[in-house]
Design an enzyme around this catalytic site. Structure first.
Site, mmCIF file in Angstrom:
data_model
loop_
_atom_site.group_PDB
_atom_site.id
_atom_site.type_symbol
_atom_site.label_atom_id
_atom_site.label_comp_id
_atom_site.label_asym_id
_atom_site.label_seq_id
_atom_site.Cartn_x
_atom_site.Cartn_y
_atom_site.Cartn_z
ATOM 1 N N SER A 317 0.820 -1.220 0.000
ATOM 2 C CA SER A 317 0.000 0.000 0.000
ATOM 3 C C SER A 317 0.845 1.257 0.000
ATOM 4 O O SER A 317 0.576 2.205 -0.745
ATOM 5 C CB SER A 317 -0.933 0.002 1.216
ATOM 6 O OG SER A 317 -1.836 -1.071 1.179
ATOM 7 N N HIS A 488 -2.605 -1.583 -5.127
ATOM 8 C CA HIS A 488 -1.770 -2.664 -5.662
ATOM 9 C C HIS A 488 -2.682 -3.828 -6.010
ATOM 10 O O HIS A 488 -3.879 -3.816 -5.699
ATOM 11 C CB HIS A 488 -0.693 -3.102 -4.661
ATOM 12 C CG HIS A 488 -1.228 -3.499 -3.310
ATOM 13 N ND1 HIS A 488 -1.813 -4.726 -3.060
ATOM 14 C CD2 HIS A 488 -1.272 -2.823 -2.133
ATOM 15 C CE1 HIS A 488 -2.180 -4.794 -1.798
ATOM 16 N NE2 HIS A 488 -1.878 -3.648 -1.205
#
Length: 622
Positions: A317, A488
């Site tokens: 993240s 992601h």
């Protein structure tokens, strides 16, 4: 009368006071240039917020002393005073030295002392030159004053060290000493929260970076940065530097016919930037993923603009946030967000839009201290941060914090009450993070991890859909551009291999009332990275993006060196590069190919090597 078992709390207090005096010295030393600009409340908050790192550093320094006292408990007639005094003198001298050196280095470098000076140990000439203009006599005086202050405080607060009471059995004395050691765990971690304390926890000012820097504890900062400080040379030297620079420059050289594409019907729309936790393309129907998991995103693809070939820059993240908001590529074995002094020099959408009068806010249901995100966001210029502590405890029904429907409801409420115009609001979801706990009846049966992940993504997609339906009824909607993108991808479903591009393939959608009607259903098939989102957004707002050197407009013609575009991504000590021609991935340790499509040319391999080399060189220079 002092009691032997009051000594440990007083010893902990000793270090807290010493760190407070060091902070006062820092503020006084920089009074003309920085501190004089701060109001009294901000100065006070540097001490209040800084006490968490001070407490963590004090706890580390107390550990050897408390162990010594535990041993002394076995010998009732031995105080251990000399050994304790010698330890405190040595460590106190080190703390005073670090505090003094930091005073002048901050003036010269603009960041608090960390492991950076270690790179000059093998070049004493450069070190001496760097200190050439320092007021040596003043600094020596401050160092001696700190030593004297530490000595006087020790004598006043800690001398003499009482003997244990004669009636107190040895095993009880040792047990009390061990209890004190166990209690150090709380300040060591900076509290009882899930994430251990880091620099982000002491950052509090959106206006004065110096105030945030003043709150940092220097000894803690130095020790914390030692593992990171080893990254002083570029281990990814694949090509001659000039060849690598040339190859990267060609990847960002605009095409001759780079006519701008404009999708917006308003010049200065609000921007609602939603970052979706772990939203892999494998679960997004309009990206040829599984059907039925993300009906909201699939519907938006029909009414908005979809980017079919966007890839995450990294696999965490904190890496995705930097790539998206700063247009900056990731690093294979670390992350730039761990280095606040480096991230402070990065461009950021909040700052770029702030120059145009945008009011900025970042909403997250979890703790922003995670992975140093808070320090990054404050340095980026976000004017308002909303995180876990700002939500009612009853709404914190997840291990990570408030669930996504709670987050979206909070945004709706805040924007309904008094929406600033224009605004740049960033929302980061969390419910689709492990352990995939969601407050919704499972759509996919079974308790296996893959279906739990599917259910968590479906829940966030559902919460997003409800939010957008409600937002369309708000007055600000018609002048708002919504950007939806993942932080992601994910190994699930299917357990994608670490280097495979399918693990990094993520959605990017543009929606909102500010889009032109004719943009509905447009699909952009240019290959791109998260790093390209910043330049693409700024181009739509007709704002300059030159400072985003690693970002390119995905709505402009692709460069001649990369027809159809390219996407570079990093994983643990390796990289991949994807183009319309195919994919390849490389292991940086062995410098061997992991996979290469048969039709991929050597040029693509060299471009990936050059990108890895140059992007990491840029990271080291910052």
């Amino acid at each position: 009368m002092r009691n032997r078992f009051h000594f440990q709390p007083r010893y902990f207090l000793y270090w807290l006071l010493l760190f407070a005096f060091g902070r006062a010295a820092f503020l006084l030393y920089h009074w003309p240039q920085h501190t004089a600009d701060l109001d009294a409340g901000t100065i006070l908050r540097t001490f209040v917020y800084g006490v968490r790192l001070d407490g963590s550093a004090a706890a580390y320094l107390c550990l050897p002393a408390f162990l010594l006292l535990a041993v002394a408990g076995l010998f009732p007639r031995w105080r251990g005073a000399r050994a304790l005094g010698a330890y405190t003198a040595v460590v106190g001298t080190g703390v005073a030295l670090l505090t003094t050196v930091d005073l002048e280095l901050y003036r010269a470098w603009g960041f608090r002392l960390d492991s950076t000076p270690l790179q000059y140990l093998d070049s004493p000439g450069e070190m001496a030159a760097s200190a050439g203009s320092a007021p040596i006599l003043l600094l020596v005086g401050i160092f001696l004053a700190l030593l004297a202050l530490g000595y006087g405080l020790y004598r006043w607060l800690l001398v003499p060290l009482p003997l244990a009471p004669t009636w107190f059995q040895r095993w009880r004395a040792v047990l009390v000493a061990l209890l004190y050691i166990a209690l150090l765990v709380v300040p060591l971690r900076g509290g009882l929260q899930q994430i251990p304390v880091n620099q982000s926890d002491v950052y509090f000012s959106t206006q004065w970076p110096f105030a945030n820097h003043a709150a940092i504890n220097v000894p803690w900062n130095v020790v914390q940065s030692l593992p990171l400080g080893e990254l002083r040379q570029n281990p990814y030297q694949y090509l001659p530097d000039s060849a690598a620079r040339q190859a990267v420059a060609e990847l960002y050289r605009p095409a001759a016919d780079s006519a701008p594409v404009q999708l917006l019907r308003t010049a200065r729309p609000n921007v609602l930037f939603v970052i979706l936790e772990s939203f892999t393309a494998k679960l997004v129907g309009h990206l040829q993923g599984e059907r039925g998991v993300t009906p909201t995103l699939d519907s938006l693809a029909r009414t908005g603009v979809s980017f079919a070939q966007l890839y995450a820059s990294g696999d965490r993240s904190q890496k995705g946030i930097v790539a998206l908001l700063s247009g900056y590529p990731n690093q294979p074995t670390t992350s730039i967000i761990k280095f606040p002094r480096k991230t402070e020099g990065l461009p950021n959408l909040a700052r770029s839009l702030g120059r145009q009068g945008y009011q900025s806010a970042f909403y997250y249901g979890g703790e922003l201290a995670f992975a140093n995100m808070k320090s990054y966001l404050l340095a980026a210029g976000y004017q308002r941060l909303v995180e876990r502590q700002d939500f009612n405890r009853r709404d914190q029904n997840s291990k990570w914090g408030a669930h996504d429907h709670v987050l979206f409801n909070r945004i709706l409420r805040d924007l309904h009450q008094a929406p600033p115009q224009p605004f740049f609001l960033t929302a980061f979801t969390l419910s689709s993070h492990e352990p995939f706990e969601v407050p919704m009846r499972p759509r996919f049966p079974g308790r296996d991890e893959e279906n739990q992940f599917r259910n968590s993504v479906a829940y966030t997609d559902h919460a997003l859909g409800q939010f957008l339906r409600a937002a369309r009824q708000e007055a600000w909607w018609d002048n708002t551009l919504v950007v939806l993108v993942a932080d992601h991808g994910h190994t699930l479903p299917g357990e994608s291999a670490l280097p495979s591009p399918e693990r990094f393939h993520v959605p990017l959608l543009l929606s909102g009332g500010a889009l032109r009607p004719e943009a509905a259903g447009r699909v952009v098939r240019t290959y791109g990275s998260q790093t390209d989102v910043a330049a693409t957004l700024l181009a739509q707002l007709k704002l300059p993006a030159a400072e985003y050197a690693w970002s390119r407009n995905l709505l402009a013609p692709t460069p001649p060196a990369a027809p159809g575009g390219f996407a570079f991504y990093c994983f643990t000590d390796g990289f991949g590069i994807v183009t319309p021609a195919g994919e390849l991935s490389v292991d940086n340790v062995s410098r061997e190919l992991i996979y290469r499509d048969p039709q991929v040319l050597d040029q693509q391999l060299h471009q990936g090597q050059a990108y890895q080399q140059e992007s990491f060189a840029d990271f080291l220079r910052r």
